[in-house]
Every structure is written in structure tokens, then in C-alpha cells.
Design a protein around this motif. Structure first.
Motif, short mmCIF file in Angstrom:
data_model
loop_
_atom_site.label_atom_id
_atom_site.label_comp_id
_atom_site.label_asym_id
_atom_site.label_seq_id
_atom_site.Cartn_x
_atom_site.Cartn_y
_atom_site.Cartn_z
N GLN A 39 0.86 -1.18 0.00
CA GLN A 39 0.00 0.00 0.00
C GLN A 39 0.89 1.23 0.00
O GLN A 39 1.96 1.25 0.63
CB GLN A 39 -0.90 0.00 1.25
CG GLN A 39 -1.95 1.11 1.26
CD GLN A 39 -2.55 1.33 2.63
OE1 GLN A 39 -1.91 1.03 3.64
NE2 GLN A 39 -3.75 1.88 2.68
N SER A 40 0.45 2.26 -0.69
CA SER A 40 1.25 3.48 -0.74
C SER A 40 0.40 4.70 -0.39
O SER A 40 -0.76 4.80 -0.81
CB SER A 40 1.84 3.65 -2.14
OG SER A 40 2.72 4.74 -2.17
N PHE A 41 1.00 5.60 0.36
CA PHE A 41 0.32 6.83 0.77
C PHE A 41 -1.00 6.54 1.50
O PHE A 41 -1.88 7.39 1.52
CB PHE A 41 0.08 7.76 -0.42
CG PHE A 41 1.35 8.33 -0.97
CD1 PHE A 41 2.04 9.31 -0.29
CD2 PHE A 41 1.86 7.88 -2.18
CE1 PHE A 41 3.23 9.83 -0.79
CE2 PHE A 41 3.04 8.39 -2.69
CZ PHE A 41 3.73 9.37 -1.99
N ASP A 42 -1.11 5.37 2.07
CA ASP A 42 -2.36 4.97 2.72
C ASP A 42 -3.57 5.24 1.83
O ASP A 42 -4.68 5.48 2.32
CB ASP A 42 -2.54 5.71 4.07
CG ASP A 42 -1.59 5.18 5.13
OD1 ASP A 42 -1.06 4.08 4.94
OD2 ASP A 42 -1.40 5.86 6.15
N ALA A 43 -3.36 5.18 0.54
CA ALA A 43 -4.45 5.51 -0.39
C ALA A 43 -4.50 4.57 -1.59
O ALA A 43 -5.56 4.39 -2.18
CB ALA A 43 -4.28 6.95 -0.88
N PHE A 44 -3.37 4.01 -1.93
CA PHE A 44 -3.31 3.17 -3.13
C PHE A 44 -2.85 1.76 -2.76
O PHE A 44 -1.92 1.60 -1.98
CB PHE A 44 -2.32 3.75 -4.15
CG PHE A 44 -2.57 5.19 -4.48
CD1 PHE A 44 -3.76 5.58 -5.07
CD2 PHE A 44 -1.61 6.15 -4.19
CE1 PHE A 44 -3.98 6.92 -5.36
CE2 PHE A 44 -1.83 7.49 -4.48
CZ PHE A 44 -3.02 7.88 -5.07
N ALA A 98 -9.40 7.03 1.56
CA ALA A 98 -7.96 7.27 1.41
C ALA A 98 -7.44 7.79 2.74
O ALA A 98 -8.20 8.37 3.53
CB ALA A 98 -7.71 8.28 0.31
N GLY A 99 -6.17 7.57 3.01
CA GLY A 99 -5.59 8.06 4.25
C GLY A 99 -5.67 7.04 5.37
O GLY A 99 -5.32 7.33 6.50
N ILE A 117 7.70 -0.46 -0.40
CA ILE A 117 6.35 -1.02 -0.53
C ILE A 117 6.42 -2.50 -0.83
O ILE A 117 5.66 -3.29 -0.28
CB ILE A 117 5.57 -0.26 -1.63
CG1 ILE A 117 5.39 1.20 -1.21
CG2 ILE A 117 4.23 -0.92 -1.90
CD1 ILE A 117 4.89 2.11 -2.30
N GLU A 174 8.53 4.45 -1.76
CA GLU A 174 7.75 5.69 -1.64
C GLU A 174 8.63 6.82 -1.16
O GLU A 174 9.36 6.68 -0.18
CB GLU A 174 6.61 5.43 -0.65
CG GLU A 174 5.63 6.55 -0.48
CD GLU A 174 4.53 6.17 0.51
OE1 GLU A 174 3.84 5.15 0.29
OE2 GLU A 174 4.38 6.88 1.51
#
Lengths: 238, 238
Positions: A55-60, A190-191, B53, B64
Motif C-alpha cells: 500500500q502506498s500513501f495509505d491511499a493506493f 484514502a488516508g 512497498i 515511496e
């Protein structure tokens, strides 16, 4: 630098409960075998993810298909899954009306109020028990049971408002609006850090969607980086 | 679908030993404080990865930064790290010549043989003990100690060949050729599963490189997906 992605995605338990609750709606996401035939994958979508990378940026959610890397918008993906499930549940009648512990009273504008009055039958058919409370407010006593566990402030009003927007008689539009509004409110945002199990559930569900690539509002759910393009950019072949 | 990426990257132990051995070369990758001043990051590179990631296609490390997702070619990244370390070791003389258990004999072409004879001093200075064996072959009795643990078929010959390519007198070119050839041979290949610890070591080392974005041969090491571009493609803001 912290190399903690794997740990992030494994240790968090954000929304696992609510996601599992919603996804407990057991219903076919397709509207029939003929629709499924339009897609190359037996699951219905043609999306064939073989691995979740993280997961990246807690969004993707980053995932892998045979021929590329996918970046998946977690909120829109969850929204899409819920949308198809809720829409199918509404259309197949595979839900029950559930009484609220506390009835909710909502003030409506005059036009909203008039529209609602003309759509009482639809609301009732789809599990909403709504009564006129005054000449500008309503009381909601029961909602479809798939709202259980994901209720939040104004959720019921959002759905009523969506139903009103859809207008009288157009039942398909009503269901579509309810499902779209409901799914948007219920979906993981997201987040939020996801654990690997939740991400896996979401991806498995997304693969079953008829169209996993775009949300009900037309926003893209998946960006794909083709492996051949990556290799070309890196000036290499595998 | 298998959501096993995190497990893949954690459980494999591919090359952790050889990577650790090579990376044991303790040397400053920069050639001086003045060089480091040309880069925004105190580490030297401006590359500031905050999270790994996962790994994709056993070839790319997905990571990231604050403002984007990076796709890193693992082979070229390792090659770059080794290149800078070996080059610094050569230039700083921070290595020793190490005798081989079995001397290696190599046949050379006439032109290679002539070039080698003119460069004996350079080979000796940089830890290679080379003797003429016949009028068309040489024997190699010792190599720089940073070759230990990564030796493979023809490695020594590759390096001698690189030295010969660099030509006489041009010592910088000699070192550069040796470092480039050596690092390419030693670096972790695409197609190998990395565990999270090895990936972390590689990324930490890459961040210390003077130029982590391109390999000695000019191939890109990193492709960056800017967060703002991703958000734009998903028609959203965080």
C-alpha cells in the motif's frame, strides 16, 4: 528511511470489521450470464491480479498482473465493490428492512419534501420506512439491513436525498442513486492504512466486479503500468 | 490471486550473503565534501525514500518518497551502489591484493596481450597480480580483495579485459572500467526474489550514491510516479 510497508499493511486493522460486514452481502455482482460473457475473465471483469505488492500513501493498493503493475485507488475500489453488491441486492430483493433503535428525524426543503411524498412506495419497497413528521420533516424508522454496521452521521439522509434526486417512478435510477450514495459513504477512505487481509478481500471483490476500472461516477479505479513500457523505460528486457 | 508479496519479499534469502559481503566495503561513496554540497540531501543524492512497498516481477523494488512512488530496477540499483563503492575503494587504495587459491590462466588475443603488457603497473597498483604465461596467455595469481565472494566464471578475465579496454596511462578510465565491469557482474540480477532486509540495504545504499538515478552505462535506475500526477489521473486530491 523506514522500510516498514509490509509491516504497515500487515499490522493495521483499520476497517477490517466494517469491510467484512458490508462484504457479507452475498449476492451475484453480475446481472446475468450474458453480461459476464462480455468479459474475458470467468470472474466477470478481465482483471486478474496475482499478487498484492503493498500500500502506498495509505491511499493506493499496489498490485501485479501478469503484464503490468497496477495502482488501485482504495477508496474508489471499495466504493465500486459496494456499489455493485448493493445494486444487486436492491434489484434482487435480497435484503430486509431493519428497524432503527432510535428513529431519525430529518428536516427537508420544500422541494425535497414534495419529491419524497411522491416516492414513498419506492422507499418502502427498498427497505426504508419513512413517515411524514411535520410539514417540513420526516421520521425514518427502518432502513435496509445492508446499512447495518456502516451507519454514520447523515447516512440515512444521504440515501433519502439520493432517492429524491432520482425522481419519481424511475426505479432503476432510484436504485442506482441509492447504491452509489451508499457505497461512497461506506467505502474505506484514502488516508487509512490497510492490513494485507483487508487489501486482499478488496482486491478479490474488485476482480468480481463487472467493470472494475471505473467507479459509478466515472472516476478511474485502476492505473496500469504495462510491463513492456516499464522495461522500455528502463532500457532493458527481462 | 495470491496476496503474497509481503511474504515473498520477507522469506527469500537470495543473495543476502553476497550482497552483504560486497557492501562490507566501507568507503565513502562521495569524493569529497564539495561534491556532496551539490546535492540537496545530506546523504549526497537527494533521494529520500521513506518506505519500501514491496517487490514486483522479481525485478523492481517499489518504494515511496514524500511526493511520489518509485519503481527501482533492482539489478541496476545494485550495480550502481557497487560501482560507486568499488570506484572509491580503487581511488582511495582501501583494498588489498588477495592471492587466489588456484591461479587462473587466460588466453588473450594478440592486441589484448600487447595492451596488457603495457598496463602491468596499473594492474599491480590496483591489486591484480598478473604474469605472462606464454606468448598468448597470462596467469592471474591475485586480485583485489573486494572480488572475494562474488567471483564467478570469467570475472577476472572480464576485469582484465575492461582494464585493457581503458588503454594505457588513463588511470581514471582504468578504474572506471574495472568498477563498471565488476559491479555489473556482481549485482543482484532481475528475476530474483529479494527479502525485505536485502531490499532495505540496497535502498539505503542507493540513497548514499552521488547519482542514484542512472547507472554507469547511462541506463535509468529509478522511474518516479509523481503523487500529483497520480492524483490527477485518479481525478482526486488527498
Amino acid at each position: 528511511m523506514g522500510a516498514n510497508t509490509s509491516r504497515d499493511i500487515q499490522n493495521s486493522n483499520f476497517l477490517i470489521n466494517s469491510y467484512s460486514k458490508i462484504r457479507g452481502l452475498e449476492c451475484d455482482t453480475g446481472s446475468g450470464a450474458n453480461d459476464a460473457d462480455n468479459y474475458p475473465n470467468a470472474e466477470g471483469s478481465g482483471l486478474n491480479i496475482r499478487k498484492i505488492i503493498g500500500q502506498s500513501f495509505d491511499a493506493f493498493i499496489i498490485a501485479e498482473e501478469d503484464d503490468g503493475i497496477l495502482i488501485i485507488d482504495q477508496h474508489v475500489a471499495a466504493e465500486k465493490v459496494f456499489y455493485e453488491k448493493i445494486l444487486a441486492a436492491l434489484k434482487q430483493g435480497s435484503f430486509h428492512s431493519q428497524s432503527l433503535l432510535m428513529p431519525h428525524i430529518y428536516d427537508l426543503s420544500i422541494s425535497e419534501f414534495e419529491m419524497l411524498k411522491e416516492n414513498f412506495d419506492l422507499f418502502k419497497k427498498y427497505g426504508f420506512e419513512v413517515e411524514i413528521f411535520s410539514n417540513k420533516s420526516i421520521v425514518v424508522r427502518a432502513v435496509p439491513d445492508f446499512l447495518e454496521g456502516v451507519e454514520e452521521k447523515n447516512m440515512v439522509f444521504e440515501i433519502i436525498s439520493a432517492g429524491i434526486e432520482a425522481g419519481k417512478i424511475d426505479e432503476d435510477a432510484f436504485c442506482d442513486k441509492v447504491a452509489a450514495r451508499m457505497s461512497c459513504k461506506a467505502a474505506v477512505k484514502a488516508g487509512k492504512t490497510l492490513n494485507i487481509e483487508t487489501a486482499s478481500l478488496m482486491i478479490a471483490d474488485l476482480m468480481k466486479c463487472k467493470n472494475p476500472y471505473f467507479c459509478p461516477h466515472g472516476r478511474p479505479i485502476i492505473i496500469k503500468l504495462q510491463l513492456k513500457d516499464l522495461l522500455s523505460k528502463f532500457k532493458r528486457s527481462l
